[in-house]
Design an enzyme around this catalytic site. Structure first.
Site, PDB file in Angstrom:
ATOM      1  CG  ASP A 419      93.643   5.055 -92.321  1.00 34.88           C
ATOM      2  OD1 ASP A 419      93.677   4.257 -93.210  1.00 34.88           O
ATOM      3  OD2 ASP A 419      94.062   4.489 -91.241  1.00 34.88           O
ATOM      4  CG  ASP A 482      96.865  -1.620 -92.068  1.00 33.86           C
ATOM      5  OD1 ASP A 482      97.330  -0.772 -92.499  1.00 33.86           O
ATOM      6  OD2 ASP A 482      95.645  -1.837 -91.874  1.00 33.86           O
TER       7      ASP A 482
END
Length: 657
Positions: A419, A482
């Site tokens: 990430d 997301d």
């Protein structure tokens, strides 16, 4: 003239390094459509010529590709090598710069890759203020691109540019949520695609000149951070890729998909994953994770990924980043025993990391405060309560590489989610921080491939902020957003597939509500949506009822039957993500899979006359039968569907017979 040839197209350059022709094989057999006649008024010929790469002295007014401080560059052609693709060497006799231009078709594709190497062969330092990778001259004024923001990435957008300039890019040191580094130019049925393989700051500029010719420049963005080359030093640009299609934007998408598959290290079907983030957030415990793993295994999931919250100091987003040691309080029996317990359930194990980041409240920052980006003595900014490590430093590179090596060597980790949750805000204008950071990022990823070839690497950056051709070649899957709400996600994935292949598209089934479109959709809708790429589940499945678990079990089994077609099949998008006719067709040899959704409304629920919605399929054998229908019927009329309030999506499997 020099011609290089791809699978079905050719690219021809003249001895003045101007484009002669680009299109289907044989297109150069005739007068060049890029040649112009008449006089050039108040400019130089280079400003309107289809020049492949231009310094400021050749193209001073309408956009050069290479510029240096205090000089107006010109050059002479030194040599051309046509042995492997095309290479042209040029020299500027004033500064001593030597510039090598490269062209090649990626093997087996119609994607032409171009890049530039600049070497300072002179006696004094030279400061480069503009460094393009390539310029592509095309026909057409209709520009298609992907725009957005966090949770709304890959939104298809378009603009018509009859004259002037259009530009997209990122100055954040990361690809960014706002734009994807790829554009398409349409000219009737023909289309040209331009993409950039770079994960730092970038720009793509489209110029339409006075005679109506369109020139697309792609490269790194150097605004405020020029590159200074000492005598003998050199710099190489990222690759800019171009592709021509006679089949419009969907044809371009298929060309990009073939290119990305060719650069992938592995096209075996991706495993079905479960990710624990939305179920537990930072509240990670061995017992809680094992309860989720038990439930996931019962559904048919193959890989269990523990997300953020597993390491020391990580109880929220204020601490822990940089201290990549499993928290003994969360795993009292030991992390190794926990991983073994997950694997005993028949699951492979995966782990979330954010290697380029550090929290101010961490042991790493206390020990190495100099490892983060700083702007002199000015106050530092935090985003998500974290700083960005200066990966361009060799000691930071070694720390990140060795940390990941240690984790992957100490535990049987089969899946690594990488990430990146904040862009760069501090910089030193005199240094090429962007170039150093991204080059070392690629070094780490390349090292992981070589040292741990069986580990699947997922690229994520607060959603889709690091999706580009370079990451597509160095990771196995990419996280588009997301936002996992059904109708929002459908639009995101629709745009993603216009440039990036389905084997890269990680997608989860969750219980998320819509942020931009909150209309309810069924669990079936969410599964068909996630099956359109690499299937994952992110919901708290311990809270699902028996019917929901049975539904999930059935969908996972169906996905496993067809995932090879979805990963490797030719993609055709049908309809739009704003209507009741919305589908994606995947075709591989004799097999056809159609993922279809009702993204619009209903036709009166049979209270008034209505007809079935038809999904016209493509590239079938008209004389063959596919299930209950002929190929001719499926192409000319379409696959019939009838949406109801509870039947809002489906996955159709057809086989030619």
């Amino acid at each position: 003239m020099w011609t290089i040839t791809g699978a079905t197209t050719e690219y021809t350059v003249g001895d003045d390094l101007g484009l002669i022709a680009w299109g289907p094989i044989g297109v150069s057999d005739g007068p060049s459509p890029y040649a112009f006649h008449g006089r050039v008024q108040y400019m130089l010929e280079g400003d309107v010529a289809a020049v492949e790469y231009a310094p400021t002295g050749l193209r001073p007014f309408l956009g050069a590709d290479l510029a240096v401080a205090g000089e107006s560059l010109t050059w002479r052609l030194v040599s051309v090598d046509h042995a492997d693709g095309l290479r042209a060497s040029l020299a500027d006799d004033v500064t001593g710069l030597v510039v090598d231009l490269f062209w090649r078709f990626a093997p087996g594709t119609d994607v032409i890759e171009r890049w530039v190497s600049v070497r300072n062969g002179g006696p004094a330092p030279v400061t480069i203020t503009r460094l393009g990778s390539a310029a592509f001259t095309v026909f057409g004024h209709d520009i298609s691109y992907l725009s957005g923001q966090w949770s709304q990435e890959f939104t298809p957008s378009s603009v018509r540019l009859p004259r002037g300039r259009f530009e997209i890019g990122s100055g954040q040191g990361v690809t960014g949520h706002q734009f994807s580094p790829v554009v398409a130019i349409s000219h009737g049925r023909a289309a040209y695609g331009i993409g950039l393989a770079w994960s730092g700051s970038w720009q793509i500029t489209v110029d339409v000149d006075t005679a109506g010719l369109t020139r697309v420049r792609a490269g790194r963005a150097l605004d405020g951070a020029p590159i200074t080359l000492a005598p003998g030093e050199s710099v190489t640009t990222p690759v800019a890729s171009g592709v021509y299609s006679a089949d419009g934007l969907d044809g371009l998408a298929r060309q990009w998909h073939a290119y990305e598959r060719g650069r992938s290290r592995d096209l075996t079907p991706r495993k079905v994953i479960y990710n624990s983030w939305e179920a537990t957030t930072f509240d990670v415990t061995a017992d809680g994770q094992l309860a989720l793993a038990t439930a996931a295994a019962a559904l048919g999931v193959e890989t269990f990924v523990v997300d953020d919250g597993w390491f020391v100091g990580r109880h929220d987003d204020h601490g822990g980043l940089g201290d990549w040691t499993p928290d003994p309080a969360k795993f009292p029996g030991g992390f190794g025993a926990f991983v073994s317990a997950v694997r005993d359930r028949g699951l492979e194990f995966g782990l979330w990391v954010e290697p380029e980041m550090v929290n101010p409240k961490s042991a790493l920052y206390a020990a190495h405060p100099d490892w983060v980006y700083r702007a002199g003595g000015r106050p530092m900014s935090t985003i998500r309560n974290q700083y960005l490590l200066n990966l361009g430093r060799e000691d930071v590179f070694e720390f990140v590489r060795d940390t990941l090596d240690g984790l992957l060597s100490s535990y049987p980790i089969a899946y690594l989610k990488w990430d990146f949750n904040r862009p760069r805000t501090e910089s030193a204008p005199a240094a090429d921080l962007d170039g150093a950071h991204i080059r070392n990022l690629y070094r780490v990823l390349d090292h992981l491939r070589n040292a741990h070839p069986s580990v699947t690497v997922e690229g994520c950056a607060a959603g889709g902020a690091r999706v580009d051709l370079a990451m597509a070649a160095r990771t196995d899957v990419l996280w588009p957003s997301d936002n996992t709400a059904p109708l929002d996600r459908l639009r995101i994935q629709w745009g993603f597939l216009s440039a990036y292949a389905p084997h890269l598209m990680s997608s989860w089934v969750t219980d998320a509500q819509g942020m931009f479109d909150s209309r309810e959709r069924s669990l079936n809708f969410r599964f068909v949506l996630a099956c359109a790429g690499v299937l994952g589940i992110g919901a708290d499945i311990t809270r699902w009822n028996e019917h929901e678990r049975a539904t999930a079990t059935d969908w996972i089994a169906r996905y496993k039957r067809v995932r090879d077609v979805i990963m490797r099949g030719t993609v055709t998008r049908i309809g739009s993500p704003t209507s009741s006719r919305c589908a994606i067709q995947y075709t591989l040899d004799d097999r056809v899979v159609v993922a279809a959704w009702n993204a619009g409304g209903l036709d009166g629920r049979d209270g008034v006359p209505g007809r079935d919605i038809r999904l016209p399929l493509h590239s079938l054998d008209p004389a063959a039968r596919y299930g209950d229908y002929s190929g001719a019927h499926l192409m000319a009329v379409g696959l019939p569907v009838r949406w109801t309030p509870t039947y809002d999506a489906d996955l159709f499997e057809l086989r030619r017979r």
